[in-house]
Motif scaffolding. Structure first.
Motif, mmCIF file in Angstrom:
data_model
loop_
_atom_site.group_PDB
_atom_site.id
_atom_site.type_symbol
_atom_site.label_atom_id
_atom_site.label_comp_id
_atom_site.label_asym_id
_atom_site.label_seq_id
_atom_site.Cartn_x
_atom_site.Cartn_y
_atom_site.Cartn_z
ATOM 1 N N GLY A 113 18.112 22.872 24.151
ATOM 2 C CA GLY A 113 18.297 23.517 25.447
ATOM 3 C C GLY A 113 18.345 22.506 26.578
ATOM 4 N N LEU A 114 17.455 21.534 26.549
ATOM 5 C CA LEU A 114 17.435 20.488 27.564
ATOM 6 C C LEU A 114 18.705 19.649 27.482
ATOM 7 C CD1 LEU A 114 15.852 19.093 29.819
ATOM 8 C CD2 LEU A 114 14.727 17.730 28.067
ATOM 9 N N LEU A 115 19.114 19.298 26.274
ATOM 10 C CA LEU A 115 20.335 18.507 26.104
ATOM 11 C C LEU A 115 21.557 19.237 26.651
ATOM 12 C CD1 LEU A 115 19.672 17.087 22.538
ATOM 13 C CD2 LEU A 115 19.720 15.793 24.691
ATOM 14 N N SER A 116 21.617 20.546 26.469
ATOM 15 C CA SER A 116 22.764 21.309 26.982
ATOM 16 C C SER A 116 22.810 21.283 28.511
ATOM 17 C CB SER A 116 22.760 22.739 26.451
ATOM 18 O OG SER A 116 21.677 23.465 26.986
ATOM 19 N N LEU A 117 21.653 21.164 29.170
ATOM 20 C CA LEU A 117 21.641 21.052 30.627
ATOM 21 C C LEU A 117 22.322 19.772 31.103
ATOM 22 C CD1 LEU A 117 18.009 22.208 31.516
ATOM 23 C CD2 LEU A 117 20.123 23.501 31.785
ATOM 24 N N TYR A 118 22.364 18.773 30.236
ATOM 25 C CA TYR A 118 22.984 17.492 30.566
ATOM 26 C C TYR A 118 24.391 17.359 29.981
ATOM 27 C CZ TYR A 118 18.729 15.956 32.728
ATOM 28 O OH TYR A 118 17.659 15.845 33.582
ATOM 29 N N GLY A 119 24.950 18.453 29.506
ATOM 30 C CA GLY A 119 26.333 18.448 29.057
ATOM 31 C C GLY A 119 26.539 18.205 27.582
ATOM 32 N N PHE A 120 25.485 18.123 26.782
ATOM 33 C CA PHE A 120 25.640 17.953 25.348
ATOM 34 C C PHE A 120 26.062 19.274 24.720
ATOM 35 C CE2 PHE A 120 23.310 14.190 26.292
ATOM 36 C CZ PHE A 120 23.563 13.296 25.268
ATOM 37 N N LYS A 121 26.899 19.191 23.699
ATOM 38 C CA LYS A 121 27.394 20.373 22.989
ATOM 39 C C LYS A 121 27.049 20.239 21.520
ATOM 40 C CE LYS A 121 31.147 20.667 26.232
ATOM 41 N NZ LYS A 121 32.318 19.933 26.599
ATOM 42 N N ARG A 122 27.011 21.376 20.828
ATOM 43 C CA ARG A 122 26.706 21.383 19.395
ATOM 44 C C ARG A 122 28.012 21.282 18.613
ATOM 45 N NH1 ARG A 122 22.532 22.164 16.828
ATOM 46 N NH2 ARG A 122 21.342 23.177 18.430
ATOM 47 N N ASP A 123 28.010 20.422 17.583
ATOM 48 C CA ASP A 123 29.190 20.338 16.726
ATOM 49 C C ASP A 123 29.004 21.227 15.498
ATOM 50 O OD1 ASP A 123 27.626 18.982 14.844
ATOM 51 O OD2 ASP A 123 28.488 17.023 15.273
ATOM 52 N N GLY A 124 29.974 21.247 14.622
ATOM 53 C CA GLY A 124 29.925 22.092 13.440
ATOM 54 C C GLY A 124 28.858 21.705 12.439
ATOM 55 N N LEU A 125 28.302 20.506 12.566
ATOM 56 C CA LEU A 125 27.256 20.035 11.658
ATOM 57 C C LEU A 125 25.853 20.233 12.224
ATOM 58 C CD1 LEU A 125 28.984 16.689 10.611
ATOM 59 C CD2 LEU A 125 28.943 18.853 9.344
ATOM 60 N N GLY A 126 25.763 20.808 13.418
ATOM 61 C CA GLY A 126 24.461 21.037 14.040
ATOM 62 C C GLY A 126 23.964 19.892 14.902
ATOM 63 N N ASN A 127 24.773 18.850 15.078
ATOM 64 C CA ASN A 127 24.403 17.732 15.940
ATOM 65 C C ASN A 127 24.751 18.057 17.382
ATOM 66 O OD1 ASN A 127 23.695 16.127 13.662
ATOM 67 N ND2 ASN A 127 25.858 15.693 13.352
ATOM 68 N N MET A 128 24.078 17.419 18.313
ATOM 69 C CA MET A 128 24.397 17.538 19.727
ATOM 70 C C MET A 128 25.196 16.299 20.114
ATOM 71 S SD MET A 128 23.023 20.436 20.639
ATOM 72 C CE MET A 128 22.923 20.448 22.427
ATOM 73 N N TRP A 129 26.244 16.453 20.928
ATOM 74 C CA TRP A 129 27.080 15.315 21.291
ATOM 75 C C TRP A 129 27.588 15.470 22.721
ATOM 76 C CZ3 TRP A 129 32.143 16.067 22.736
ATOM 77 C CH2 TRP A 129 32.659 17.337 22.496
ATOM 78 N N ILE A 130 28.012 14.345 23.291
ATOM 79 C CA ILE A 130 28.600 14.331 24.619
ATOM 80 C C ILE A 130 29.780 13.366 24.608
ATOM 81 C CG2 ILE A 130 27.091 12.527 25.546
ATOM 82 C CD1 ILE A 130 27.057 14.154 28.204
ATOM 83 N N ASP A 131 30.858 13.762 25.252
ATOM 84 C CA ASP A 131 32.072 12.951 25.330
ATOM 85 C C ASP A 131 31.906 11.903 26.424
ATOM 86 O OD1 ASP A 131 34.621 11.913 25.403
ATOM 87 O OD2 ASP A 131 35.626 13.835 25.662
ATOM 88 N N LEU A 132 32.172 10.655 26.087
ATOM 89 C CA LEU A 132 32.064 9.541 27.042
ATOM 90 C C LEU A 132 33.431 8.901 27.247
ATOM 91 C CD1 LEU A 132 28.812 7.887 25.649
ATOM 92 C CD2 LEU A 132 29.017 9.529 27.518
ATOM 93 N N MET A 133 34.455 9.697 27.356
ATOM 94 C CA MET A 133 35.852 9.275 27.490
ATOM 95 C C MET A 133 36.367 8.741 26.156
ATOM 96 S SD MET A 133 36.450 10.272 30.414
ATOM 97 C CE MET A 133 37.125 9.760 31.950
ATOM 98 N N ALA A 134 36.488 7.440 25.973
ATOM 99 C CA ALA A 134 37.025 6.889 24.730
ATOM 100 C C ALA A 134 35.954 6.753 23.650
ATOM 101 C CB ALA A 134 37.677 5.539 24.994
ATOM 102 N N HIS A 135 34.730 7.138 23.951
ATOM 103 C CA HIS A 135 33.626 7.064 23.003
ATOM 104 C C HIS A 135 32.858 8.378 23.051
ATOM 105 C CE1 HIS A 135 34.569 2.872 23.865
ATOM 106 N NE2 HIS A 135 34.109 2.612 22.661
ATOM 107 N N TRP A 136 31.916 8.537 22.156
ATOM 108 C CA TRP A 136 31.044 9.704 22.187
ATOM 109 C C TRP A 136 29.663 9.321 21.696
ATOM 110 C CZ3 TRP A 136 29.616 11.447 17.245
ATOM 111 C CH2 TRP A 136 30.437 11.025 16.203
ATOM 112 N N LEU A 137 28.697 10.070 22.137
ATOM 113 C CA LEU A 137 27.305 9.873 21.752
ATOM 114 C C LEU A 137 26.851 11.144 21.055
ATOM 115 C CD1 LEU A 137 24.622 8.274 21.840
ATOM 116 C CD2 LEU A 137 24.204 9.314 24.082
ATOM 117 N N SER A 138 26.420 11.001 19.821
ATOM 118 C CA SER A 138 25.955 12.132 19.033
ATOM 119 C C SER A 138 24.468 11.967 18.763
ATOM 120 C CB SER A 138 26.729 12.182 17.706
ATOM 121 O OG SER A 138 26.241 13.217 16.884
ATOM 122 N N LEU A 139 23.745 13.065 18.762
ATOM 123 C CA LEU A 139 22.317 13.058 18.461
ATOM 124 C C LEU A 139 22.078 13.946 17.241
ATOM 125 C CD1 LEU A 139 20.900 13.493 22.072
ATOM 126 C CD2 LEU A 139 21.101 11.370 20.772
#
Length: 147
Positions: free
Chosen positions: A63-89
């Motif tokens: 929930g906190l991560l979603s406040l900062y723009g992170f989204k859930r992928d199909g594998l259950g990870n949270m990620w954010i787009d950084l233009m040409a890169h991405w950060l997944s948690l």
């Protein structure tokens, strides 16, 4: 908590035993660091400082991560787009494990990935994001604050 782990702008919590509540419900309140002094942290909007020993990290959750723009992928990870890169948690064993990689559209053979140590708290994510991008992790949705 140690001063070397903090930056101005980090959001932290304070322990129940701290003297600095100023009428706030400290259990679910985040305080923004405005100044790092020798013995205390000064919070934005507050007069009293707080000792480093009385600080605690704000535990990360989806929930906190979603406040900062992170989204859930199909594998259950949270990620954010950084233009040409991405950060997944990736969440496992009660912790988030960051993975920094190139564009997810690239083939796995061409992709460069960097796996990092686990992170537990919002200020750690803020520091990691700043180290990767040179920019602050911006809040994308409203959160409750005190002050």
């Amino acid at each position: 908590m140690e001063a070397k782990n903090l930056r101005i702008g980090n959001l932290v919590g304070i322990k129940k035993t701290a003297l600095h509540a100023d009428g706030c419900n400290t259990e679910n309140t985040y305080f923004e660091i405005e100044e790092l002094k020798k013995d205390v942290v000064q919070f934005k909007g507050f007069h009293a400082g707080e000792y480093y020993k009385d600080l605690k990290g704000v535990k990360l959750n989806d929930g906190l991560l979603s406040l900062y723009g992170f989204k859930r992928d199909g594998l259950g990870n949270m990620w954010i787009d950084l233009m040409a890169h991405w950060l997944s948690l990736r969440y496992a064993d009660g912790f988030y494990y960051p993975l920094y990689a190139q564009d997810p559209e690239m083939s796995h053979e061409d992709e460069q990935r960097v796996f990092m140590n686990r992170i537990e708290s919002l200020h750690e994510l803020q520091n990691l994001f700043f180290a990767i991008t040179g920019q602050e992790l911006e809040l994308r949705h409203e959160r409750s604050t005190c002050g």
